[in-house]
Design a protein around this motif. Sequence first.
Motif, mmCIF file in Angstrom:
data_model
loop_
_atom_site.group_PDB
_atom_site.id
_atom_site.type_symbol
_atom_site.label_atom_id
_atom_site.label_comp_id
_atom_site.label_asym_id
_atom_site.label_seq_id
_atom_site.Cartn_x
_atom_site.Cartn_y
_atom_site.Cartn_z
ATOM 1 N N GLU A 2 0.827 -1.209 0.000
ATOM 2 C CA GLU A 2 0.000 0.000 0.000
ATOM 3 C C GLU A 2 0.860 1.257 0.000
ATOM 4 O O GLU A 2 0.473 2.281 -0.581
ATOM 5 C CB GLU A 2 -0.932 -0.012 1.209
ATOM 6 C CG GLU A 2 -1.999 -1.099 1.139
ATOM 7 C CD GLU A 2 -2.837 -1.162 2.399
ATOM 8 O OE1 GLU A 2 -2.413 -0.566 3.418
ATOM 9 O OE2 GLU A 2 -3.903 -1.792 2.372
ATOM 10 N N ASN A 3 2.033 1.199 0.651
ATOM 11 C CA ASN A 3 2.932 2.363 0.643
ATOM 12 C C ASN A 3 3.352 2.714 -0.781
ATOM 13 O O ASN A 3 3.346 3.889 -1.183
ATOM 14 C CB ASN A 3 4.187 2.068 1.481
ATOM 15 C CG ASN A 3 3.899 2.062 2.964
ATOM 16 O OD1 ASN A 3 3.082 2.828 3.445
ATOM 17 N ND2 ASN A 3 4.573 1.185 3.687
ATOM 18 N N LEU A 4 3.731 1.706 -1.550
ATOM 19 C CA LEU A 4 4.164 1.950 -2.924
ATOM 20 C C LEU A 4 3.000 2.416 -3.794
ATOM 21 O O LEU A 4 3.169 3.302 -4.644
ATOM 22 C CB LEU A 4 4.791 0.685 -3.506
ATOM 23 C CG LEU A 4 6.103 0.222 -2.857
ATOM 24 C CD1 LEU A 4 6.598 -1.063 -3.514
ATOM 25 C CD2 LEU A 4 7.172 1.305 -2.951
ATOM 26 N N GLN A 5 1.839 1.830 -3.600
ATOM 27 C CA GLN A 5 0.669 2.274 -4.358
ATOM 28 C C GLN A 5 0.355 3.741 -4.069
ATOM 29 O O GLN A 5 0.074 4.526 -4.987
ATOM 30 C CB GLN A 5 -0.543 1.414 -4.004
ATOM 31 C CG GLN A 5 -0.546 0.032 -4.619
ATOM 32 C CD GLN A 5 -1.798 -0.734 -4.247
ATOM 33 O OE1 GLN A 5 -2.180 -0.779 -3.081
ATOM 34 N NE2 GLN A 5 -2.438 -1.340 -5.236
ATOM 35 N N LEU A 6 0.404 4.113 -2.786
ATOM 36 C CA LEU A 6 0.119 5.489 -2.404
ATOM 37 C C LEU A 6 1.120 6.453 -3.029
ATOM 38 O O LEU A 6 0.741 7.510 -3.559
ATOM 39 C CB LEU A 6 0.142 5.622 -0.881
ATOM 40 C CG LEU A 6 -0.024 7.045 -0.318
ATOM 41 C CD1 LEU A 6 -1.364 7.643 -0.755
ATOM 42 C CD2 LEU A 6 0.096 7.038 1.200
ATOM 43 N N LEU A 7 2.389 6.096 -2.993
ATOM 44 C CA LEU A 7 3.405 6.967 -3.590
ATOM 45 C C LEU A 7 3.189 7.105 -5.092
ATOM 46 O O LEU A 7 3.386 8.184 -5.666
ATOM 47 C CB LEU A 7 4.798 6.404 -3.305
ATOM 48 C CG LEU A 7 5.301 6.579 -1.869
ATOM 49 C CD1 LEU A 7 6.585 5.790 -1.653
ATOM 50 C CD2 LEU A 7 5.530 8.056 -1.562
#
Length: 233
Positions: A2-7
């Motif tokens: 989710e961190n990478l998706q958000l970025l």
Amino acid sequence: YENLQLLGRLHGLSRAAATRRADDLLAAFDLTRSAGRPVGGYSGGMRRRLDIGASLIATPDLLFLDEPTTGLDPRSRTQVWELVRRIAAAGTTVLLTTQYLEEADQLAERIAVIDNGRIAAEGTSAQLKSRVGSATLHLRLLDGAQRPQALRILTDTLPGTAQPAADPLALTVLLATRPDATDVGRLVGNAMTRLADAGVGIADLSLGRPSLDEAFLALTDRQAANDLEGANA
């Protein structure tokens, strides 16, 4: 995950594009199996790989990495090195700061040595090493009390700088000339004969190219070795 998706979304990617980019980065950095786990449960090496992956969401032309392997175990450090090589091979220019000179030797095409906030020297690893000598002789004595005598003999017989090492039984000579292999053997053989004639016992010796650590100490004109010798005298 989710961190990478958000970025990705913050960088303007569509939801589908952000998901694809996150999948690609997780696979590239060997994190796919851990994608659903909370980051708080990651090891130090996994977190560092995730940090680097996050910085590549937008495929930058220039990537700054500030001491990316500090505190990592040797296995994790090697994994990060491989990631940096792959990033550079893909066309991204990497500016990396490090206190590990082996890391600079392994990764950098060009190295800037910084001392007291200023660039003391710059060049390739080979160029920096060649500025301090063509070869390095490492000696380990049987008796540390003979080190001052050994230093005097080596200084008199070899074209270079003889200096004590941190080990009280060890010393190093940076050969300042550029002799061929035959000359090196002759020079070192003559020095060993002089030491033997003086009764200085040698436990071990090795001859090789200067390390980047040795180049750093010479190029920044540190007097740590001399201070150490004075303290041990």
